[in-house]
Write a protein that holds these residues in place. Structure first.
Motif, PDB file in Angstrom:
ATOM      1  N   GLY A   1       0.722  -1.859  -0.168  1.00 51.59           N
ATOM      2  CA  GLY A   1      -0.060   0.508   0.039  1.00 51.59           C
ATOM      3  C   GLY A   1       0.917   1.267  -0.414  1.00 51.59           C
TER       4      GLY A   1
ATOM      5  N   PHE B   1      -3.321   2.169  -0.802  1.00 48.02           N
ATOM      6  CA  PHE B   1      -4.490   2.156  -1.440  1.00 48.02           C
ATOM      7  C   PHE B   1      -5.244   3.725  -1.450  1.00 48.02           C
ATOM      8  CE2 PHE B   1      -2.965  -2.376   0.058  1.00 48.02           C
ATOM      9  CZ  PHE B   1      -2.499  -2.634  -1.807  1.00 48.02           C
ATOM     10  N   GLY B   2      -6.032   3.422  -2.521  1.00 46.88           N
ATOM     11  CA  GLY B   2      -7.147   4.480  -2.243  1.00 46.88           C
ATOM     12  C   GLY B   2      -8.323   3.753  -2.147  1.00 46.88           C
ATOM     13  N   THR B   3      -9.062   3.404  -3.226  1.00 47.96           N
ATOM     14  CA  THR B   3     -10.041   2.805  -2.765  1.00 47.96           C
ATOM     15  C   THR B   3     -10.320   1.172  -2.445  1.00 47.96           C
ATOM     16  OG1 THR B   3     -10.334   2.600  -5.666  1.00 47.96           O
ATOM     17  CG2 THR B   3     -11.457   4.735  -4.253  1.00 47.96           C
ATOM     18  N   GLY B   4     -11.396   0.861  -2.040  1.00 47.22           N
ATOM     19  CA  GLY B   4     -10.905  -0.584  -1.708  1.00 47.22           C
ATOM     20  C   GLY B   4     -12.519  -1.389  -1.632  1.00 47.22           C
TER      21      GLY B   4
ATOM     22  N   LEU C   1      -9.886  -3.596   5.389  1.00 44.55           N
ATOM     23  CA  LEU C   1     -10.077  -2.329   4.178  1.00 44.55           C
ATOM     24  C   LEU C   1      -9.565  -0.723   4.932  1.00 44.55           C
ATOM     25  CD1 LEU C   1     -11.886  -2.945   1.927  1.00 44.55           C
ATOM     26  CD2 LEU C   1      -9.204  -3.466   1.294  1.00 44.55           C
TER      27      LEU C   1
ATOM     28  N   CYS D   1      -6.932   1.172   2.804  1.00 43.97           N
ATOM     29  CA  CYS D   1      -7.101   2.446   2.010  1.00 43.97           C
ATOM     30  C   CYS D   1      -7.619   4.338   2.135  1.00 43.97           C
ATOM     31  CB  CYS D   1      -8.713   2.073   1.721  1.00 43.97           C
ATOM     32  SG  CYS D   1      -8.174   0.415   0.689  1.00 43.97           S
TER      33      CYS D   1
ATOM     34  N   VAL E   1     -14.462   2.846   1.225  1.00 41.03           N
ATOM     35  CA  VAL E   1     -14.734   1.709   1.228  1.00 41.03           C
ATOM     36  C   VAL E   1     -15.503   1.472   1.597  1.00 41.03           C
ATOM     37  CG1 VAL E   1     -13.683  -0.753   2.704  1.00 41.03           C
ATOM     38  CG2 VAL E   1     -12.153   1.428   3.146  1.00 41.03           C
TER      39      VAL E   1
ATOM     40  N   PRO F   1     -11.373   6.613   5.461  1.00 42.92           N
ATOM     41  CA  PRO F   1     -12.457   6.436   4.177  1.00 42.92           C
ATOM     42  C   PRO F   1     -13.881   6.120   4.546  1.00 42.92           C
ATOM     43  CG  PRO F   1     -11.162   4.806   4.783  1.00 42.92           C
ATOM     44  CD  PRO F   1     -10.897   5.137   5.622  1.00 42.92           C
TER      45      PRO F   1
ATOM     46  N   PHE G   1     -11.364   0.561  -8.315  1.00 47.25           N
ATOM     47  CA  PHE G   1     -10.456  -0.347  -7.018  1.00 47.25           C
ATOM     48  C   PHE G   1      -9.911  -0.200  -6.786  1.00 47.25           C
ATOM     49  CE2 PHE G   1     -15.410  -1.334  -6.598  1.00 47.25           C
ATOM     50  CZ  PHE G   1     -16.037  -0.877  -5.206  1.00 47.25           C
ATOM     51  N   ASP G   2      -8.577  -0.154  -6.047  1.00 48.77           N
ATOM     52  CA  ASP G   2      -6.820  -0.500  -6.117  1.00 48.77           C
ATOM     53  C   ASP G   2      -7.302  -1.385  -5.623  1.00 48.77           C
ATOM     54  OD1 ASP G   2      -6.590   2.505  -6.974  1.00 48.77           O
ATOM     55  OD2 ASP G   2      -7.446   2.733  -4.972  1.00 48.77           O
TER      56      ASP G   2
END
Length: 243
Positions: free
Chosen positions: A54, A56-59, A73, A77, A81, A105, A123-124
């Motif tokens: 990581g 990460f942005g979006t999960g 997450l 993230c 999430v 998030p 999603f990342d």
């Protein structure tokens, strides 16, 4: 059956004689007090392993149940999430159980089938915990294609895999017996309740992930030690979506 807060044997029987969706709707209020909920030790080990890849942005938590993976997450993230599950009962418990983290998030909950995800490549990181026994082996290609489709290029799909028990051990016969009972149940009653613990083999899973367009890496989770042959007891599969 699992203590005073868990379901009774009668409640489990009613669940098992229902469809998967209806069964989990019924089990949802007591699910976190059963062995079916992924232990915190596994969740924490996966979170530590993912931290190396990581942030990460979006999960997305695939088949999120009562939201245990959403907690993982939320540590990984920064932007948002999403938990997705096809059981309205499980999602209702997740909404109550998992608060919006202050300064964390954004959380969202979506009711949908993992075999028909209603998202584009947004999603990342996608994770899943303890859900794959509800998919038949022939459904894995479609499931992994769905995950591939909701990940951005370079995005990751992560989940833990426990090594199969040694043939002849008590755990081996327990899982074999459970799967046999479920197959008999599904042969004589409809709708089927798909829950097979021995159907998710690592070799086939890796092959199907690669066919779906992933580069696959395996990471030992050292917290759980190794078997007599030196292999890890628990691994994390980390599949990266190729461009």
């Amino acid at each position: 059956m699992f203590g005073p807060e868990g379901p009774s044997l009668r409640e489990l029987a009613v669940q098992a004689l229902s469809s998967v969706e209806r069964g989990y709707d019924l089990l949802a209020p007591r699910f976190d007090h059963t062995p079916f909920r992924t232990p915190d030790s596994v969740l924490d080990a996966v979170a530590r392993a993912l931290a190396r890849s990581g942030p990460f942005g979006t999960g997305l938590d695939l088949c999120c149940g009562t939201g245990a993976g959403v907690g993982v997450l939320s540590r990984m993230c920064a932007e948002s999430v999403t938990g997705v599950d096809f059981s309205a009962g499980m999602l209702a418990v997740a909404r109550r159980r998992v608060p919006q983290p202050e300064g964390g998030p954004r959380l969202a909950w979506v009711r949908a089938d993992g075999r028909a995800l209603p998202f584009g490549p947004a999603f990342d990181l996608v994770v899943s915990f303890g859900a794959f026994g509800h998919f038949l082996p022939e459904e894995l290609p479609g499931l992994f294609t769905q995950v591939h489709g909701v990940l951005r290029p370079g995005g990751r799909f992560a989940f833990p895999v426990v090594a199969p028990p040694r043939p002849g051990s008590r755990a081996y016969w327990t899982l074999l017996g459970f799967d046999a009972v479920m197959r008999v149940r599904n042969a004589v009653r409809r709708p089927a309740f798909v829950m097979y613990y021995r159907a998710f083999g690592l070799g086939r899973v890796r092959h199907e992930l690669e066919r779906a367009g992933f580069a696959v890496e395996l990471y030992a989770l050292p917290e759980f030690g190794r078997r007599r042959d030196g292999s890890p007891r628990v691994r994390m599969v980390l599949a990266r979506r190729l461009p």
